[in-house]
Scaffold this motif. Structure first.
Motif: not given
Length: 384
Positions: A105-124
């Motif tokens: 829950x903490x990881x999702x709260x930290x990363x998902x907002x930026x991922x969903x608003x386009x200001x952050x990104x992830x790579x696998x």
């Protein structure tokens, strides 16, 4: 079984296709986008966020829209039709999929907002040069140290890694290189000390990077999921990516078939349109049949990617990938043959569709690899 889209899914399809058609109406706009430093315009990524497409697969309680595999299929088809270079597969399906499936829950709260608003990104960052398509083949190591873990190793062809702020890295915390157990996933900042990215363009006009991890220290809370149990997450992420690629390939093939039919209607030889020649009509029909076979299996992949039985799910995705690969090759090669020399020139948009289809054929397992998996399971009937 009802294969019709719901009203909401139909609206999503219209929205995604309208954005794609308006944003990339031709090769000039596509070339301009690819010339950006990261291979896509930041403004277009922000538009996808505004439309809600970046938050589509994530749970409502995390701020997303709770979309499933069918919604992903609809979006990927639309992006595939226009060869959209935005890293939806890399950032939302692969990186975002790992976070969605295994993140706390903490990881999702930290990363998902930026991922969903386009200001952050992830790579696998999972694949390694020696592994080919074997997901359990991981040589990168992670040893417990200094209250966290130190990572060493090399990852190959990490899609859109140069655009990512955070890497989802698989590393071995126990066992030998090809053991199923002992693989752990970590969230690693792309700018962490010891992380080196060598970025490059791929053959289909996309972006990827090789990632070197040299004594990279991450804290204990960087572990994504359970220590040593990362392979199951990796398998689910890759299955989701295969389903998404199937949908993208259908969009590509649909557009390429339309381009080819239009060319047959307008190109003249001996004073008549070459589309009047029966042999060429048969070729176009073969392309259409292959496209519809691929569409059927893409729908099947979307249905099965969330199945509870791992064995049934795996063989279904492999069967879908086999048909997608076969159809992609037939449609791509036939389009080139029917266009003649122009079909291979990079000034023509159809050649770019062909290249992308050729790359999809090799991603996450080529045809012989997935045929062996289906055969080992006794076929779809045997697996069920």
């Amino acid at each position: 079984m009802d294969f019709d889209l719901t009203d909401e899914q139909s609206l999503l399809k219209d929205t995604a296709r309208r954005w794609a058609a308006d944003t990339y109406p031709g090769i000039e706009q596509l070339a301009a986008a690819r010339s950006e430093p990261l291979g896509f315009p930041a403004a277009r990524w922000a538009e996808l966020a505004e439309l809600g497409l970046l938050g589509l697969p994530f749970a409502e309680e995390d701020g997303g829209f709770g979309g499933g595999a069918v919604e992903t299929l609809v979006v990927m088809e639309a992006l595939g039709r226009v060869l959209a270079p935005e890293p939806y597969l890399a950032g939302i399906i692969l990186g975002g999929g790992a976070l969605r499936l295994a993140g706390s829950a903490a990881q999702r709260a930290a990363l998902l907002p930026g991922l969903m608003d386009g200001t952050a990104s992830l790579a696998f960052a999972h694949s390694e040069a020696q592994a080919r398509y074997d997901l359990n083949d991981v040589a990168t190591t992670a040893r417990a140290a200094d209250g966290g873990f130190r990572l060493d190793g090399r990852k190959s062809v990490v899609l859109n890694a140069d655009a990512a702020k955070t890497l989802v890295v698989s590393a071995r915390t126990a066992g030998d290189r090809r053991d199923a157990a002992g693989i752990t996933l970590f969230l690693v900042p792309a700018e962490a000390a010891g992380v080196t990215l060598t970025a490059y363009s791929t053959q289909d006009g996309g972006r990827a990077a090789d990632v070197i991890l040299s004594d990279v220290l991450v804290p204990a809370d960087a572990v994504l999921g359970a220590v040593g149990a990362g392979l199951k997450v990796v398998e689910r992420v890759v299955e989701g990516a295969i389903a998404a690629l199937c949908a993208e390939a259908v969009g590509l093939m649909e557009a390429l078939h339309e381009l080819t039919v239009e060319y047959l209607k307008t190109r003249k030889q001996f004073g008549v349109a070459i589309g009047s020649f029966q042999a060429l009509q048969h070729k176009a029909v073969d392309m259409f049949v292959a496209l519809e076979q691929a569409r059927s299996m893409a729908l099947y992949a979307a249905m099965m990617v969330e199945a509870e039985d791992p064995a049934e799910r795996a063989v279904a995705l492999s069967a879908a990938k086999v048909q997608i690969n076969r159809s992609a090759r037939l449609v791509g090669q036939s389009a080139v043959q029917l266009h003649g020399g122009i079909g291979m020139t990079m000034e023509y948009i159809g050649a770019h569709h062909f290249r992308r289809l050729a790359m999809i054929e090799l991603m996450f397992g080529d045809t012989p690899f997935h045929q062996r998996r289906v055969a080992a399971a006794g076929g779809l009937v045997g697996a069920a």
